[in-house]
Design an enzyme around this catalytic site. Structure first.
Site, PDB file in Angstrom:
ATOM      1  CE1 TYR A 292      -2.161   3.559  12.564  1.00  0.00           C
ATOM      2  CE2 TYR A 292      -0.058   2.759  13.408  1.00  0.00           C
ATOM      3  CZ  TYR A 292      -0.842   3.200  12.357  1.00  0.00           C
ATOM      4  OH  TYR A 292      -0.314   3.276  11.101  1.00  0.00           O
TER       5      TYR A 292
ATOM      6  NE  ARG B  62      -3.391   2.612   2.538  1.00  0.00           N
ATOM      7  CZ  ARG B  62      -3.411   3.414   3.601  1.00  0.00           C
ATOM      8  NH1 ARG B  62      -2.818   3.052   4.741  1.00  0.00           N
ATOM      9  NH2 ARG B  62      -4.027   4.596   3.553  1.00  0.00           N
TER      10      ARG B  62
ATOM     11  CD  GLU C 286      -1.838   3.967   8.047  1.00  0.00           C
ATOM     12  OE1 GLU C 286      -1.600   4.403   9.193  1.00  0.00           O
ATOM     13  OE2 GLU C 286      -2.066   4.731   7.075  1.00  0.00           O
TER      14      GLU C 286
ATOM     15  CD  GLU D 121      -5.291   7.614   9.491  1.00  0.00           C
ATOM     16  OE1 GLU D 121      -4.675   8.647   9.804  1.00  0.00           O
ATOM     17  OE2 GLU D 121      -5.028   6.511   9.973  1.00  0.00           O
TER      18      GLU D 121
HETATM   19  O1  LIG Z   1       1.349   7.651  13.233  1.00  0.00           O
HETATM   20  C1  LIG Z   1       1.588   6.511  12.485  1.00  0.00           C
HETATM   21  C2  LIG Z   1       0.775   6.539  11.200  1.00  0.00           C
HETATM   22  C3  LIG Z   1       1.206   7.627  10.210  1.00  0.00           C
HETATM   23  O2  LIG Z   1       2.584   7.511   9.929  1.00  0.00           O
HETATM   24  C4  LIG Z   1       0.363   7.463   8.934  1.00  0.00           C
HETATM   25  O3  LIG Z   1       0.777   8.325   7.891  1.00  0.00           O
HETATM   26  C5  LIG Z   1      -1.098   7.735   9.215  1.00  0.00           C
HETATM   27  O4  LIG Z   1      -1.924   7.170   8.208  1.00  0.00           O
HETATM   28  C6  LIG Z   1      -1.489   7.264  10.581  1.00  0.00           C
HETATM   29  N1  LIG Z   1      -2.692   7.322  11.089  1.00  0.00           N
HETATM   30  C7  LIG Z   1      -2.624   6.902  12.345  1.00  0.00           C
HETATM   31  C8  LIG Z   1      -3.845   6.818  13.208  1.00  0.00           C
HETATM   32  N2  LIG Z   1      -3.877   7.651  14.291  1.00  0.00           N
HETATM   33  C9  LIG Z   1      -3.678   8.994  14.410  1.00  0.00           C
HETATM   34  C10 LIG Z   1      -4.321   9.646  15.414  1.00  0.00           C
HETATM   35  C11 LIG Z   1      -4.127  10.996  15.611  1.00  0.00           C
HETATM   36  C12 LIG Z   1      -3.288  11.696  14.789  1.00  0.00           C
HETATM   37  C13 LIG Z   1      -2.615  11.041  13.781  1.00  0.00           C
HETATM   38  C14 LIG Z   1      -2.827   9.674  13.583  1.00  0.00           C
HETATM   39  C15 LIG Z   1      -1.347   6.519  12.625  1.00  0.00           C
HETATM   40  N3  LIG Z   1      -0.654   6.745  11.498  1.00  0.00           N
END
Ligand SMILES: OC[C@@H]1[C@@H](O)[C@H](O)[C@@H](O)c2nc(CNc3ccccc3)cn21
Length: 453
Positions: A300, A84, A358, A173
């Protein structure tokens, strides 16, 4: 140029379940202005003093724009059958609309062809946060014209790559694009406006619907939407905490999925935004109903929620679970939350196809020693979360694949290079790649559980 891994994939796991790794353009590519590309909002944001930790930028990142062939070989060595990635809009349309930059299209076509040669299924994310600067100048996602800009961009890519890319994602997202970029301001374009936020969210939903329709017109059959989902659990059985948990659940988990699947916003949104929440006509709401062919779940962690009127606009805050392990992002390690959120989707939206697009963790990895990097915490995180995904599969969730975040240590937005999520270590000086123990664990898991975790 680092020595490419010697072992190229020999056995291939079942074609039914996708075992992948995920990245995004601005986080790994570098060379943001090469070969006619235009600047993005992240090129501007990262090069604005004070916005990113240590003044880090994506100007080089993992240098993937020049090392992509080596990275495809790495994926083959890991034994993934899917990858991806996202396309940098401003490489394709340097001004965001109008003139197409053929060199940009050529880069992604070469990448896709190299993946296919290795039997690796490409999953293409059209938008992963890097809006062309030229469009931000014209109002960005707050502009009523933004859905049209996005649909036209998507059409260029559908026509260029639709004969070889079968899995597409419109937006990565929309909640983070909205909350990070327009409410809290910690992500590009760095706005902090309660009024702008629901307008941006509405335009992103319109943009998703427009790109879905554009894809259908081009005969594209599998178009998804990737959402960050975070199950919310009340800190106590009190009415206040249960109410606050429902608000935070609406704010994070249902704000975007309810419109695309149900044609309505969660009722809590008007309470959360108050007078800043716009009036939407029934036809405007119905126009948001654009169910994707699959949901991309970015999982996550979870949140334990307590009511807190000082935490606006939701009136709720996350309560840190001090007794439990946390990652370097200070996110609780909670594998059961993945099972719970997958079952939640199954029940609320009618068991749609799902990919975990992810899942992963940042930890303060030990330095490489004698050509090995023993990232034990990440191995444990992956093992427990694959088991959690397996529990959902066994309860009938239509789980089609799992993508580890991330293939490479990369640019972690406002944290710069201080937070590392990779299965593969990237040396901060020469960007040499080194497969970590977690990459070896993942390779072995794919070989052992090819048909699914
Ligand atoms: O933070 C890790 C990854 C990031 O590198 C990716 O580009 C992104 O798609 C991504 N989304 C999240 C989900 N959570 C989140 C919550 C608050 C702010 C930013 C990410 C984590 N991550």
């Amino acid at each position: 140029m680092s020595k490419p891994p010697t072992e190229i994939r020999s056995d291939s796991p079942s074609r039914d379940f996708l075992w992948g790794a995920a990245t995004s353009a601005y986080q790994i590519e570098g060379s943001p202005l090469a070969d006619g590309a235009g600047p993005s909002i992240w090129h501007r944001f990262a090069n604005t003093p004070g916005r990113v930790l240590n003044g880090d930028t994506g100007d080089i990142a993992c240098d993937h724009y020049r090392r992509w062939h080596e990275d495809v070989a790495l994926m083959a060595a890991l034994g993934v059958n899917a990858y991806r990635f996202s396309v940098a809009w401003a490489r394709i349309l340097p001004e965001g609309t109008g003139r197409v930059n053929q060199a940009g299209l050529d880069f992604y076509r070469c990448l896709v062809d190299a993946l296919l040669e290795q039997g690796i299924e490409p999953m293409l994310t059209l938008y992963h946060w890097d809006l062309p600067e030229a469009l931000d100048t014209r109002g960005g996602w707050a502009s009523d014209a933004s859905p049209g800009w996005f649909a036209d961009y998507a059409q260029v890519l559908y026509r260029a790559l639709g004969d070889r890319v079968r899995l597409w994602i419109t937006l990565n997202e929309p909640w983070v694009i909205t909350a990070g970029g327009y409410l809290y301001g910690d992500l590009a374009p760095g706005h902090r406006s309660l009024h702008e936020t629901p307008i941006v969210a509405h335009n992103l939903l319109r943009a998703h619907a427009a790109a879905l329709a554009s894809g259908r017109a081009e005969g594209i059959e599998r178009i998804g939407l990737a959402v960050n989902l975070e199950p919310q659990y009340p800190a106590s059985p009190s009415a206040e905490d249960i109410g606050a948990t429902a608000h935070r659940d609406a704010f994070i988990n249902r704000w975007f999925l309810d419109p695309v699947f149900l044609g309505r916003y969660p009722a809590e949104m008007e309470t959360i935004f108050g007078s800043a929440w716009p009036r939407h006509s029934p036809s405007e709401l119905d126009a948001l109903r654009a169910p994707p062919d699959f949901i991309g779940v970015n999982y996550y962690s979870r949140s334990v929620v307590r009511a807190d009127p000082t935490e606006q606009p939701v009136g709720a805050r996350r309560v840190r679970q001090d007794a439990r392990p946390h990652t370097a992002m200070d996110w609780e390690v909670y594998p059961q939350g993945l099972t719970d959120i997958l079952l939640w989707i199954q029940g609320r939206y009618g068991n749609p196809p799902v990919y975990i697009t992810e899942n992963g963790a940042a930890f303060d990895d030990p330095p490489p020693v004698a050509g090995r990097l023993h990232d034990r915490q990440r191995v444990a995180y992956l093992r427990t979360h694959l088991r959690a995904a397996s529990r959902a599969l066994r309860r009938g969730v239509d789980l089609r694949g799992y993508f580890a975040w991330s293939l490479l240590d990369n640019f972690e937005w406002s944290y710069g290079y201080a937070k590392r999520f990779g299965l593969v270590h990237v040396d901060p000086v020469d960007r040499q790649r080194l497969i970590k123990d977690s990459g070896r664990f993942y390779r072995d898991a794919i070989r052992r559980y090819g048909r699914g975790p």
